[in-house]
Design a protein around this motif. Sequence first.
Motif, mmCIF file in Angstrom:
data_model
loop_
_atom_site.group_PDB
_atom_site.id
_atom_site.type_symbol
_atom_site.label_atom_id
_atom_site.label_comp_id
_atom_site.label_asym_id
_atom_site.label_seq_id
_atom_site.Cartn_x
_atom_site.Cartn_y
_atom_site.Cartn_z
ATOM 1 N N CYS A 95 -23.130 -13.820 13.314
ATOM 2 C CA CYS A 95 -22.608 -12.460 13.229
ATOM 3 C C CYS A 95 -23.768 -11.501 12.983
ATOM 4 O O CYS A 95 -24.693 -11.811 12.220
ATOM 5 N N ASN A 96 -23.714 -10.370 13.633
ATOM 6 C CA ASN A 96 -24.737 -9.334 13.473
ATOM 7 C C ASN A 96 -24.070 -8.008 13.153
ATOM 8 O O ASN A 96 -23.022 -7.681 13.711
ATOM 9 N N GLY A 97 -24.693 -7.269 12.266
ATOM 10 C CA GLY A 97 -24.213 -5.930 11.980
ATOM 11 C C GLY A 97 -25.385 -4.962 11.896
ATOM 12 O O GLY A 97 -26.396 -5.277 11.266
ATOM 13 N N ASN A 98 -25.265 -3.831 12.558
ATOM 14 C CA ASN A 98 -26.251 -2.757 12.399
ATOM 15 C C ASN A 98 -25.626 -1.760 11.427
ATOM 16 O O ASN A 98 -24.661 -1.081 11.775
ATOM 17 N N ILE A 99 -26.190 -1.732 10.226
ATOM 18 C CA ILE A 99 -25.512 -1.095 9.107
ATOM 19 C C ILE A 99 -26.436 -0.146 8.364
ATOM 20 O O ILE A 99 -27.615 -0.460 8.143
ATOM 21 N N LYS A 100 -25.889 1.020 8.018
ATOM 22 C CA LYS A 100 -26.605 1.981 7.191
ATOM 23 C C LYS A 100 -26.149 1.795 5.740
ATOM 24 O O LYS A 100 -24.960 1.847 5.449
ATOM 25 N N SER A 101 -27.140 1.625 4.863
ATOM 26 C CA SER A 101 -26.787 1.436 3.460
ATOM 27 C C SER A 101 -26.633 2.770 2.723
ATOM 28 O O SER A 101 -25.978 2.838 1.677
ATOM 29 N N THR A 102 -27.242 3.829 3.260
ATOM 30 C CA THR A 102 -27.048 5.175 2.725
ATOM 31 C C THR A 102 -27.020 6.143 3.905
ATOM 32 O O THR A 102 -27.312 5.772 5.045
ATOM 33 N N ALA A 103 -26.719 7.409 3.610
ATOM 34 C CA ALA A 103 -26.668 8.420 4.673
ATOM 35 C C ALA A 103 -28.060 8.818 5.148
ATOM 36 O O ALA A 103 -28.200 9.474 6.177
ATOM 37 N N TYR A 104 -29.098 8.417 4.423
ATOM 38 C CA TYR A 104 -30.447 8.929 4.684
ATOM 39 C C TYR A 104 -31.364 7.925 5.353
ATOM 40 O O TYR A 104 -32.562 8.194 5.505
ATOM 41 N N VAL A 105 -30.833 6.802 5.737
ATOM 42 C CA VAL A 105 -31.667 5.795 6.396
ATOM 43 C C VAL A 105 -31.056 5.417 7.736
ATOM 44 O O VAL A 105 -29.870 5.641 7.982
ATOM 45 N N ARG A 106 -31.906 4.850 8.569
ATOM 46 C CA ARG A 106 -31.402 4.351 9.833
ATOM 47 C C ARG A 106 -30.656 3.053 9.605
ATOM 48 O O ARG A 106 -30.871 2.354 8.604
ATOM 49 N N GLY A 107 -29.808 2.729 10.548
ATOM 50 C CA GLY A 107 -29.157 1.436 10.474
ATOM 51 C C GLY A 107 -30.167 0.318 10.690
ATOM 52 O O GLY A 107 -31.130 0.478 11.427
ATOM 53 N N ARG A 108 -29.958 -0.780 10.021
ATOM 54 C CA ARG A 108 -30.809 -1.947 10.241
ATOM 55 C C ARG A 108 -29.919 -3.149 10.496
ATOM 56 O O ARG A 108 -28.739 -3.154 10.151
ATOM 57 N N ASP A 109 -30.545 -4.138 11.111
ATOM 58 C CA ASP A 109 -29.786 -5.323 11.488
ATOM 59 C C ASP A 109 -29.675 -6.305 10.326
ATOM 60 O O ASP A 109 -30.664 -6.616 9.659
ATOM 61 N N TYR A 110 -28.474 -6.802 10.134
ATOM 62 C CA TYR A 110 -28.216 -7.860 9.185
ATOM 63 C C TYR A 110 -27.571 -9.023 9.935
ATOM 64 O O TYR A 110 -26.874 -8.821 10.938
ATOM 65 N N TRP A 111 -27.796 -10.245 9.410
ATOM 66 C CA TRP A 111 -27.298 -11.446 10.079
ATOM 67 C C TRP A 111 -26.532 -12.335 9.100
ATOM 68 O O TRP A 111 -26.884 -12.432 7.918
ATOM 69 N N GLY A 112 -25.515 -12.979 9.630
ATOM 70 C CA GLY A 112 -24.849 -14.008 8.869
ATOM 71 C C GLY A 112 -25.620 -15.308 8.928
ATOM 72 O O GLY A 112 -26.649 -15.417 9.601
ATOM 73 N N GLN A 113 -25.109 -16.302 8.235
ATOM 74 C CA GLN A 113 -25.816 -17.579 8.135
ATOM 75 C C GLN A 113 -25.577 -18.469 9.358
ATOM 76 O O GLN A 113 -26.307 -19.445 9.552
ATOM 77 N N GLY A 114 -24.607 -18.119 10.154
ATOM 78 C CA GLY A 114 -24.315 -18.897 11.356
ATOM 79 C C GLY A 114 -23.196 -19.888 11.141
ATOM 80 O O GLY A 114 -23.033 -20.436 10.041
#
Length: 121
Positions: A95-114
């Motif tokens: 699983c992949n998510g492109n997620i913003k942790s705050t309103a002031y940063v770009r989204g970054r990719d996060y990954w599940g363990q598979g």
Amino acid sequence: QVQLVESGGGLVQAGGSLRLSCAASGSIFSVMSMGWYRQAPGKQRELVATMTSGGSTMHADSVKGRFTISRITAKNTVDLQMNSLKPEDTAVYYCNGNIKSTAYVRGRDYWGQGTQVTVSS
């Protein structure tokens, strides 16, 4: 910190179905997109399907008509319904998510363990 947790993999016979689920949690301001990738032994990781925050979807040619991605935006979850499975679908699915942790940063990719999906012939 953001975590993605997958579930739903397993062993199935060719022609069968499986449903994968992924839930994102943690410091989430907004989810830009979520999707699924897979990696078979000896091969590179490849895109399977994605869905944007606006609801647009993309499915790889190899899974079109067989796999369907869906998302529950309010719960930050994404599912992958896999039908008519083939032995060549055998892989670890991430699983992949492109997620913003705050309103002031770009989204970054996060990954599940598979999660392992094995399709027997």
